[in-house]
Scaffold this active site. Sequence first.
Site, PDB file in Angstrom:
ATOM      1  N   ASP A 237       0.829  -1.207   0.000  1.00 32.61           N
ATOM      2  CA  ASP A 237       0.000   0.000   0.000  1.00 32.61           C
ATOM      3  C   ASP A 237       0.862   1.254   0.000  1.00 32.61           C
ATOM      4  OD1 ASP A 237      -1.995  -1.829   0.182  1.00 32.61           O
ATOM      5  OD2 ASP A 237      -2.832  -1.110   2.053  1.00 32.61           O
TER       6      ASP A 237
ATOM      7  N   CYS B 153       1.644  -7.291   5.273  1.00 32.75           N
ATOM      8  CA  CYS B 153       0.996  -6.032   4.925  1.00 32.75           C
ATOM      9  C   CYS B 153      -0.524  -6.126   5.071  1.00 32.75           C
ATOM     10  CB  CYS B 153       1.413  -5.639   3.507  1.00 32.75           C
ATOM     11  SG  CYS B 153       1.138  -3.894   3.092  1.00 32.75           S
TER      12      CYS B 153
ATOM     13  N   LYS C 271      -3.540  -6.221   3.485  1.00 29.44           N
ATOM     14  CA  LYS C 271      -4.549  -7.123   2.924  1.00 29.44           C
ATOM     15  C   LYS C 271      -4.195  -8.585   3.138  1.00 29.44           C
ATOM     16  CE  LYS C 271      -5.999  -3.238   1.738  1.00 29.44           C
ATOM     17  NZ  LYS C 271      -4.756  -2.586   2.125  1.00 29.44           N
TER      18      LYS C 271
ATOM     19  N   GLU D 126      -7.037   3.654  -1.286  1.00 26.87           N
ATOM     20  CA  GLU D 126      -6.848   4.467  -0.094  1.00 26.87           C
ATOM     21  C   GLU D 126      -6.436   5.882  -0.480  1.00 26.87           C
ATOM     22  OE1 GLU D 126      -5.455   1.002   3.059  1.00 26.87           O
ATOM     23  OE2 GLU D 126      -3.964   2.385   2.251  1.00 26.87           O
TER      24      GLU D 126
ATOM     25  N   SER E 295      -6.138   5.071   4.284  1.00 25.69           N
ATOM     26  CA  SER E 295      -5.087   4.317   4.938  1.00 25.69           C
ATOM     27  C   SER E 295      -5.273   4.388   6.445  1.00 25.69           C
ATOM     28  CB  SER E 295      -3.729   4.911   4.561  1.00 25.69           C
ATOM     29  OG  SER E 295      -2.729   4.509   5.466  1.00 25.69           O
TER      30      SER E 295
END
EC number: 4.2.1.9
Length: 557
Positions: free
Chosen positions: A81, A122, A124, A445, A471
């Site tokens: 991300d 991370c 997801k 995000e 985020s």
Amino acid sequence: MLNKFSKNITQDPTQPAAQAMLYALGLSESDLEKPLVGIASTGYEGNPCNMHLNDLALHVKKGTAEADLVGLIFNTIGVSDGISMGTYGMRYSLPSRDIIADSMETVVQAMNYDGLVTVVGCDKNMPGALMAMIRLNRPSIMVYGGTIASGCWKDQKLDVVSAFEAWGQKVAGTMDEASYKQVIQHACPGAGACGGMYTANTMASAIEALGMSLPYSSSNPAVGGEKEGDALQAGKMLRNLMELDLKPLDIITRESLENAIRLIVLMGGSTNAVLHFLAIARAAEIPFTLDDFQRVSDRTPFLADLKPSGKYLMEDVHRVGGVPAVLKFMLENGMLNGDCMTVTGKTLAENLRDIPGLAQGQKVIHPLENPIKETGHLRILYGNLSPEGSVAKITGKEGLKFEGPARVFEGEFEANKGIGEGSVKAGDVVVIRYEGPKGGPGMPEMLKPTSAIMGAGLGKDVALITDGRFSGGTHGFVVGHVTPEAQSGGPIALIQDGDLISIDAEKNTLSVALSSAELEKRRDKWKAPELKVRKGSLYKYAMTVSSASQGCVTDEI
């Protein structure tokens, strides 16, 4: 029988080719009598959150061997991300959650594995892995890769959000180029997930509270023997789960989901957790809606002084006792159901009985008599702008109400450009639309525009609403997950510059000062734009994804 699935290939005399291929791996005849378990790593070189996970998977494999299991490592994808933020690539972030879930489910089912350990880092990775575990419902444990150490420059603690906000300061003219580069170069010192109570640490902590990872998994740092110990112990513990035949759906209940959400609220976690836990609950077929999040938030104080809105990082939580110490504090104060089962084979209360509490004199977690906010920061807002709900993260530091004229942008890139050029003024409500799960596609995000607003010194003077998401590093007066999204004809598609928008985190409303007749008049003139993609994985996602209020799931019709 611990090899109830793998025996289909290892013990069936009509499966000689399968057995021949397993011998090719170096397995022995005695190995083929043991359970085969998958070790799913989301490790890859391109992201600090994931760069060390393949090494941790080897420690899990060692643990399975010590427990007389055959552990077999496989890999799946990840999207950073932080690296993709603010680019077209961020559209692939949320869809990666479902790809991770699908790929783990696929390998375990196809290879007839009897259990699963997932090694994740991370944002997801964790919900994707958990959704796969639920679908499979075989003995499973999650290992979190751990948080990154803080960066430092000029005696100031840094993290990845420091880099984003430095850009806003540079744009605003309050930071020079040399300082800007120093912040960037020192913000992220090595392996581990983003250091504040952002989405990765939020989900890891919540999943520990849920009972699906071992105690301390979420707060032990990425680098060091403690994390390697987590991985080794998880490999060993899987055998105990298999002997007990203790599966995810024996652990994940409505009560354990509420435990997880209470921890998120107390620690000031990411709004993304709402999206992910809606999807997790749907996978488990447990009724759980946006209104349940509001109910739990109303009954839980916000106590953790953690970034993005606070001072401390996850490394500080580790220093004062870790997530188990926070859970023990909550249990002792009647905020948790201690009878919920966990992957240790013991209840949450049993796990916490002998662990030390929070360090004396610590300042990371406020006492109950001095909360940061008496009720939770997660607010589910309804109104004529979000008839199916929206999600805000209001810590109280931004205020509880905001009203101002709309400043509309048809997408994130246009908003970034407008903020950079100074077109957003104090008092505005920035509206970023056509960034939902279908309209994005992928519901990106919005850390870049919110960080630019904060860096420009407008954090308390500007609000932002979007059908996209934020985020975990976002803070300020922001509302995301507005449903229905603009692409589906939600009211957010009908807003015009200057319309008066009101956000009320006490009444939990999001509204625009327009009559129903005016909204309908504008709707008659509105036409859905074509999807931004016509092929590939994002097109498939846009055609199958549910709304944010239903968790953006892709496996239901």
